[in-house]
Each structure stands twice: as C-alpha cells, then as structure tokens.
Design a protein around this motif. Structure first.
Motif, mmCIF file in Angstrom:
data_model
loop_
_atom_site.group_PDB
_atom_site.id
_atom_site.type_symbol
_atom_site.label_atom_id
_atom_site.label_comp_id
_atom_site.label_asym_id
_atom_site.label_seq_id
_atom_site.Cartn_x
_atom_site.Cartn_y
_atom_site.Cartn_z
ATOM 1 N N ASP A 23 27.888 14.986 -39.847
ATOM 2 C CA ASP A 23 28.376 13.965 -40.784
ATOM 3 C C ASP A 23 27.207 13.332 -41.515
ATOM 4 O OD1 ASP A 23 31.081 14.234 -40.063
ATOM 5 O OD2 ASP A 23 30.813 12.889 -38.342
ATOM 6 N N VAL A 62 33.421 8.571 -40.604
ATOM 7 C CA VAL A 62 32.610 8.983 -41.750
ATOM 8 C C VAL A 62 33.370 8.826 -43.071
ATOM 9 C CG1 VAL A 62 33.321 11.404 -41.601
ATOM 10 C CG2 VAL A 62 31.106 10.835 -42.606
ATOM 11 N N ARG A 63 34.704 8.931 -43.041
ATOM 12 C CA ARG A 63 35.461 8.899 -44.297
ATOM 13 C C ARG A 63 35.682 7.480 -44.812
ATOM 14 N NH1 ARG A 63 40.511 11.844 -42.024
ATOM 15 N NH2 ARG A 63 39.855 10.451 -40.369
ATOM 16 N N SER A 82 21.921 5.141 -44.818
ATOM 17 C CA SER A 82 22.598 6.417 -44.579
ATOM 18 C C SER A 82 22.948 6.551 -43.108
ATOM 19 C CB SER A 82 21.700 7.589 -44.998
ATOM 20 O OG SER A 82 21.533 7.597 -46.386
ATOM 21 N N THR A 136 26.934 10.090 -44.519
ATOM 22 C CA THR A 136 27.534 9.169 -45.487
ATOM 23 C C THR A 136 26.554 8.015 -45.679
ATOM 24 O OG1 THR A 136 29.524 7.931 -46.064
ATOM 25 C CG2 THR A 136 28.820 7.831 -43.764
ATOM 26 N N SER A 192 35.310 8.355 -51.701
ATOM 27 C CA SER A 192 34.510 7.620 -50.730
ATOM 28 C C SER A 192 33.106 8.211 -50.693
ATOM 29 C CB SER A 192 35.147 7.722 -49.338
ATOM 30 O OG SER A 192 35.070 9.059 -48.876
ATOM 31 N N ALA A 193 32.219 7.454 -50.054
ATOM 32 C CA ALA A 193 30.817 7.885 -50.016
ATOM 33 C C ALA A 193 30.666 9.248 -49.339
ATOM 34 C CB ALA A 193 29.985 6.831 -49.290
ATOM 35 N N ALA A 194 31.480 9.481 -48.304
ATOM 36 C CA ALA A 194 31.347 10.736 -47.565
ATOM 37 C C ALA A 194 31.624 11.945 -48.446
ATOM 38 C CB ALA A 194 32.283 10.731 -46.367
ATOM 39 N N GLN A 195 32.462 11.752 -49.485
ATOM 40 C CA GLN A 195 32.812 12.881 -50.349
ATOM 41 C C GLN A 195 31.631 13.356 -51.187
ATOM 42 O OE1 GLN A 195 36.355 10.852 -52.009
ATOM 43 N NE2 GLN A 195 37.440 12.755 -51.558
ATOM 44 N N GLY A 240 23.490 10.894 -48.920
ATOM 45 C CA GLY A 240 23.294 9.536 -48.447
ATOM 46 C C GLY A 240 22.360 8.790 -49.380
#
Lengths: 397, 433
Positions: B247, B139-140, B78, B249, B57-60, B64
């Motif tokens: 956070d 966020v995930r 972001s 993402t 996922s983007a959060a990983q 941003g």
C-alpha cells in the motif's frame, strides 16, 4: 471465354460507361468538354462519324445501321495522355483519362429495319482545381488549400431505328434522353493547427441531375459504286440541370444547339476510299447561361481520312486508316477561340469471320485501334494529347 | 474466340490508371470561402459556473507526497505498508546446485524512497523521517484526521497527521544527486514490519514518511524494503531480499478551501469546475463574414472550423501550485441536476490526452490564454436542432485524481474571464457552371 461470358463482360463494362476521367482541362469551361462519341474507325478517318461506308452504330449517322443483318454489340474505350501548359500562369501538368464514350447495340427487327440502342458521353465536366492561400486570424496565419472538384457530365441514352428504303438509300431516326449528373465540391483544408488541434475542413458543393431530349434524323445514300453520302440533324430540348434538395446552388437550363452533320466517301480504287465530313453546332445562344468560362460560338468540326480496306495481317483482314481533324471548341477558359487539331492513324483486325447463307463473309468479332496525336489551344492554355481509341465489335448474338 | 476474349480484356484494361486534370489556376475555382474569427465574451455564452470537489482518493494516484510547511501551510506525509517477509531463498552449494534455505536471518536492511524529480519541489537537500505506524488504517480512506473513514467505520488517528508513530531513522535526499533516499536499518529495525504471528503475510504495521526540512513538496513514486540476510546453508553467502510494497498513500493538511472565484481543476481528491455553455446558433458579424453571407446567419456544423474555450491561467495557492504538466479535459455533463454524481460524456478534446499545460503557466507565466478545443462537440451541438438549450460542460483533470496540485484559471468576474473562440468558414453557394 464463350459467347455468353464475352457478352457478360461487355455488359459489366457498360454498367459504368462514364466511369472514366476527364480528357481536357477545358472541361472547366462552360458546360464542359464536348466528347467525341465516335468509334475507333471514325476516329481514324478524321473523327466525323457520318458518311462513312459500311454499317455502324453511331450517334451522328442514325441510318448507318440500316444494313446490319445480325445483332451487333460494340464498345469503344478511349484512353488518352494529356500534357498541358498555361503560359499566363507558368503552370504545367499532365493527366490521364480513360473514358468509354460510346457503347452501342443493334438488332434487326422483324425485317422492318434495325433497332439501335446506344449510350454516349456528350459533355465531360470532370476537373480539379487547387489553390494555396493563407487565412489571417487574430494571432496567427493559417495555411489553407482550397480544392475544387467537378465530377460528372452529360450523357445520352439513345434509341434509334434505321431502315434501308432501297438498296442505295437508308433513313434513320433516334430519340435520346440526356442524363448524367454533376457533383461540384469545394473543400478548404487547413494545413495548420490551433492548440495542437486540427481544424475541420470546410465543404460546400452541389449535385445536379441532367435531363433533356434529343431527336436525330439522318439519311444516307450510295451514289452508284463510287460514292456514299450521308447527313443528319439533331434537335435538342433544353438541357435541364436540376439541383438536389440539399444543394444550395440553383437549378439551371441551357439551350442546346441544333447539330448538323454531313459527310461523304469516295472510292478512289478498289479497296481504297477517301472520306470527308463536317459537323456544326452553334452554341452562341447560351452565352449568357453559363457561369464559368466563355462561349466561343459555333463548334465546327471537319475531318477527312483515307482507308485501305484490302490490307491484311496474318491472313486476316486488317484495313489501314489515316486521317486529320480540326475542331472549333465551343467553350473557352480564356475568352479566345479554342481549337483542337489531330492527326490519326489506325487499323482494324477481324478476329472471327463466318459465312452467311449466301456465302458472303460475316464478321463476328473485330477490333479497331486508332492512335491520335493532337493539340488544343485556348489562348494561353495549350494541351498536347495522345489518344488511343479501341473499339470492339461483336456480331451474331 | 481467344482473340475475342483478349480484345474484351484489352478494352477493360484501358481504364486502369487515371488521373483527373488538376490545375492550380485560381480562376477555375468558384468564389472562395472566407474564414473569420469570432470571440464571444463570457456573458454571451457562459453561465452558472460551479465547483465540485471530492472525486477520487489519494490512494488512487498510486503515489505519495511528503511536505513540511510548503507554501507556508502544506504538510503531507506518505503512508506505506509492506508485504510479507520472504521465508526462503535459493543459494548455490559448492558444486553449483541450487539449495533452498528456509532458515533466513535478517541482520539489517534499507527502506528506499523514490521521488519524482520533476514533480517534486525542492531546491536543497531535504531531511526525511521514517517512522513506524502501528495504528490500523485504511489505504482507500485515510486522511489527515481519519485513519479509517468507511461507511461502517470512522476511526480517527490518535494524532492528526497519521500518528502517533515511533520514529525509526532519518535520511537526506539531495535532489541534485539522485532520485531516491535510503533509510538504513539495523537488525532490529529490519524486523519492524515482519508479521511474526503469520509468517509470510503482510503486516498491519505501516511506515510513515515525513519531511523534517520545511519548504519542500516531494512526490514519492515508490517505497521499497530491502533486507540483508545470510544463508544458514552457506554462511559466506550474503543475500539481499526485497519485500513487496502493498500500500502507498498520503495524507495532507490543510485541505484546500472551495474557490471563491475562478476555475479550479485537479487536486486530490479532485476538483471539477462546471459551467453552462450556450452554443451560438446565429452570428451577426464580423463585417468580413457579413460581406459574404447575409447576416444574421444561421450557423451549420460544417461551417464550424474550430471552436475552443479560452481560459486564462491563474497563479493559485502556492502550496497546491502545479509542479508538473497539467492535463486538462472538458467533458459534457449529461444532467446537471445530478451533480456531483452526474455522469460525464467522453472527452470533448479530440487530441489524445486532453490539453497539456506546462506548470509555469500557473506561476511565473500566469495570465496566459489556454485554449481547450471543442470543435467536434460544438459541431454536434449545432447539428442537434431538437435541443437548442445550454449544455453543461465540466472542466476536469484528464486523469482524476492525479496530483496533489490543482490548476486555477480566472473566472467570469475577472477581466481575464473565459471566452469562446470560434473560427468560422462560410462561402457562397456553389452554383452550376
């Protein structure tokens, strides 16, 4: 160091008798480079180990051990320093070697005679070769190095029996088994990368075990008090090189020549003796059996020396010796007749001496040291070598 | 006896230094091996090319993106959350003693956005918008349309694209002058992300960064909140306090459609391309090879000097074109039937971080041949004589997911289809001399 630990040290050394390295670039020719499996005393007196006065454990003179009265252990190490050149390729180089060509044990057996056991190097096949080359691929040239390693050689374990038939005549017989092995390995190493990735090196090679039998018979005689003569002859079965199961190369066998040795020592004056001898082995019968190099034919070695046995050093007996040797080597790299010649000088030193029941002197420990300076010539290949032979002899065990 | 011992040691010592005779004379070597190159077309080794997306996922990525109509279609925003506001600060009194001030007053601040200058695509100053995001979001799992997308909770945004928001202020980032943009906040704006109900804890209120200037794609490496405060104990002392970012993402639109041809690797969530590779076990050429050994010859692992999958780079969708180094890896798939969740083996590329490719190969220099060395893997496959069937290989991003961009390569139907390059070294048996 007591006697037991000294003996243990010798046994440990004897466990790797062929752990040394090659003595000549001519190890690459034919079946290899013939090893002089003689002790330092014989080396100093011309390199022919037959017909020398005194007791010895030697491959060439099986009767020489007949007069040993106590158990004896001897061992010889031969470090050498060799520089060579090849005028055809403008190549020069140098290398060192330190083989243990001869280890021997003798023990009197129930007043019947003397049993001997020896381990000897016969043919040295150690050498390395390297060549740089390039490999062309569709989009690049790769620099490669081909290196070839030949490691191993032919050795012999020999069990012998020597008996004094009379005070002046002795006979000896030994049965030997050829052993040893040969590992040949070709490695292509790529010195470049493709896509930042190293290339796997290529390896090919093989492993061969040697086997065969040799029987040596010999005779020695004292001609009064002025001369000593001896001779021996060795017959060998085929030398078989058996390829291991994972070796792609084939097994091979070779006809080993009959070897004849003759030698004599003459007493010039009390404590001064001169000796001469020769050996002959005709290798021409395997001309068509070797794949590398050529067979030059008969291997004839002759040598002579003078020994001053009454010399002493620090109150200990220290005989002095000088000699000269000439050998026609059997295998050539260039197709010519290779020759080895060497001058030698050496001395012995009695380290410990006792008296027998008859109050005659019994040497319990001695060393012999010989320095040799010689050269080998094989067409455009020339080697000059300096060689040290060191023999340690212990008796009374 | 001492002399005897010394003699024994002397005999042992002579074997200490040794060196074998070594010659560079080629005549001392047995017949030399030959090294030849074999290039197998796709139909001779490859089959069943497939694609799988949705990995990570983007959060990983820990980064941003902001973009506005980049490549004619990409919009990215972001999303940021900040931690709890500071509740105290240490100041020095007139004697130099440390005093803890618990009565802080924030009279302004700044949100600072940091950009990856190499990973961003911007040729001119970009105007950026800082907004307040009051919706709750995960966020995930946050995406362009979903604020929360977990198993038990699917909550869409009030407006697609992480909205609605309250615009706070704007800032301009000029890529030629630095790596950060500063959003200046007044005293009221500075308190936007303070959780007054639970002092010192993170607020659920977030921030959204978006681009107002079209045609740029910026990679955000971090976002910081700095607060200006004045000590109640020493009013002449001004303090700047930082608020941790909790956070970061991003959401973007549109999601790239599955490829219709070619090979795709990377993106967020990440794409993998999977193919079956039938490792050749016999060779019947080229002539240089057959001159040395009998053809067809059975390959052994020791004869594989080099093996590589050769791909040709393709300029894909501009919106998702790489703007920084692409890290490409190849990994064996243990069981294709379990895809997309089949476990993967270790990297088939032995050299570190996979294959590193400059982004220009997917733009101006597209069509370039890229080799993925798989020598060790191929040697192991050839050595395994119990399983001679095809092996499944996944082309993946070394770090997954890493960037919004993905790498594209020409597929089997193209004239620049993948090939298998083999460099093989063979030689005659080494015989006894």
């Amino acid at each position: 160091m007591n006697r037991s630990s000294t003996l243990l040290a010798l046994v440990l050394l004897a466990a790797t008798p062929l752990a040394g390295h090659a003595q000549s670039i001519l190890s690459a020719a034919g079946l290899g480079f013939p090893v002089d499996a003689v002790d330092a005393r014989a080396q100093a007196l011309g390199g022919v180990d037959v017909g020398l006065q005194g007791e010895a454990i030697t491959a060439g003179d099986p009767a020489a051990a007949a007069h040993l009265i106590v158990g004896t252990v001897m061992m010889t190490a031969v470090p050498s320093w060799v520089s060579y050149s090849n005028s055809a390729t403008k190549e020069t180089g140098s290398f060192r070697a330190a083989p243990f060509p001869l280890i021997g044990i003798a023990y009197p057996a129930f007043n019947l005679g003397v049993v001997t056991f020896s381990f000897e190097s016969v043919l040295d096949q150690r050498y390395r070769g390297e060549e740089a080359a390039t490999v062309s691929l569709s989009d690049t040239l790769l620099a490669v190095t081909d290196s070839f390693t030949s490691a191993g050689g032919v050795s012999q374990i020999r069990l012998g029996f020597a008996r004094a038939v009379s005070r002046s005549l002795s006979v000896g017989l030994s049965v030997g088994r050829y052993g040893g092995s040969l590992t040949r390995r070709l490695v292509r190493t790529f010195n470049d990368t493709i896509a930042s990735s190293a290339l796997s090196r290529f390896q090919a090679g093989g492993y061969w075990d040697y086997s065969g039998v040799a029987i040596t018979g010999g005779l020695s005689a004292d001609l009064g008090t002025v001369a000593h003569v001896a001779g021996s002859m060795t017959w060998s079965s085929k030398l078989k090189a058996t390829a291991s199961s994972d070796t792609k190369g084939s097994s091979a066998s070779f006809d080993l020549p009959v070897q004849v040795r003759l030698g004599a020592t003459g007493i010039l004056a009390p404590g001064l003796a001169i000796n001469a001898g020769f050996t002959r082995a005709d290798w021409s019968s395997i001309k068509n059996q070797v794949a590398t190099g050529t067979v030059s034919g008969a291997d004839i070695t002759w040598g002579a020396g003078i020994e001053l046995s009454r010399a002493s050093f620090l109150g200990r007996r220290a005989p002095l010796r000088v000699g000269y040797r000439h050998s026609d080597l059997p295998f050539s790299l260039t197709g010519s007749k290779p020759v080895e010649t060497a001058w030698s000088a050496g001395f012995g030193l009695v380290l410990k001496q006792a008296q027998t029941l008859t109050r005659s002197a019994l040497t319990q420990a001695s060393v012999d040291l010989t320095f040799e300076n010689g050269q080998r010539t094989d067409g455009s290949v020339k080697e000059s070598f300096k060689r040290l032979a060191l023999t340690l002899r212990l008796t009374g065990y | 006896m001492k002399l005897t011992a010394a003699a024994v040691l002397a005999v042992a010592a002579v074997a200490c230094t040794q060196k074998d005779p070594t010659s560079v004379d080629a005549s001392l070597l047995p017949e030399q091996p030959v090294t030849v190159e074999v290039s197998l077309p796709w139909q001779d080794f490859g089959s069943n090319l497939g694609y799988y997306g949705g990995y990570g996922s983007a959060a990983q990525t820990g980064t941003g993106y902001v973009a506005n109509d980049f490549g004619g279609k990409l919009t990215a925003r972001s999303l940021v959350r900040f931690g709890g506001y500071p509740v105290s600060a240490v100041v020095l009194d007139s004697l130099g003693s440390q005093l803890t001030d618990y009565d802080l007053t924030f009279h302004g601040g700044r949100v600072v956005a940091f950009f990856d200058t190499l990973g961003s695509v911007a040729t001119k100053p970009i105007t950026l918008q800082l907004s307040v995001l009051r919706n709750d979001w995960d966020v995930r799992t946050a995406t362009w349309t979903m604020a929360v997308d977990t198993v038990g909770n699917q909550t869409p945004w009030g407006e697609p694209g992480a909205g609605p928001v309250e615009d706070l202020t704007t800032a301009v980032w000029d890529p030629s002058t630095g790596d950060s943009a500063v959003f200046v906040l007044d005293s009221a704006q500075a308190l936007t992300w303070e959780d007054t109900a639970s002092v010192g804890t993170a607020s659920v209120v977030g921030a959204r960064l978006s681009a107002l200037t079209p045609g740029a794609r910026l990679k955000v490496t971090d976002v910081a909140l700095r607060l200006d405060t004045r000590s109640s104990l020493r009013p002449d002392t001004a303090l700047v306090l930082s608020v941790d970012r909790s956070d970061l993402t991003f959401v973007y639109d549109p999601q790239p459609a599955p490829p219709t041809s070619g090979i795709r690797v990377g993106g967020v969530p990440s794409w993998r391309s999977v193919m079956d590779v039938n490792v050749p076990r016999t060779l019947d050429g080229p002539p240089q090879l057959c001159a040395v050994v009998q053809c067809p010859m059975t390959l052994t692992k020791d004869e594989i000097t080099y093996a590589a999958l050769v791909l040709h780079t393709m300029a894909g969708d501009t919106a998702y074109a790489p703007s920084d180094t692409v890290y490409l890896d190849a990994r064996p798939v243990f069981d294709r039937t379990l895809l997309p969740k089949a476990p993967l083996g270790g990297s088939m590329i032995t050299s570190g971080l996979g294959r590193r490719l400059p982004p220009s190969l997917f733009g101006a220099d597209q069509g370039a041949a890229v080799e993925i060395p798989v020598t060790s893997w191929m040697q192991a496959v050839i050595a395994d004589t119990t399983n001679t069937g095809p092996r499944t290989v996944a082309l993946v991003s070394t770090y997954e997911p890493l960037r919004i961009s993905y790498a594209s390569f020409y597929g089997p139907s193209s004239t620049l289809a993948p090939t298998l390059r083999l460099v093989v070294t063979v030689g005659p048996p080494v015989e006894h001399p």
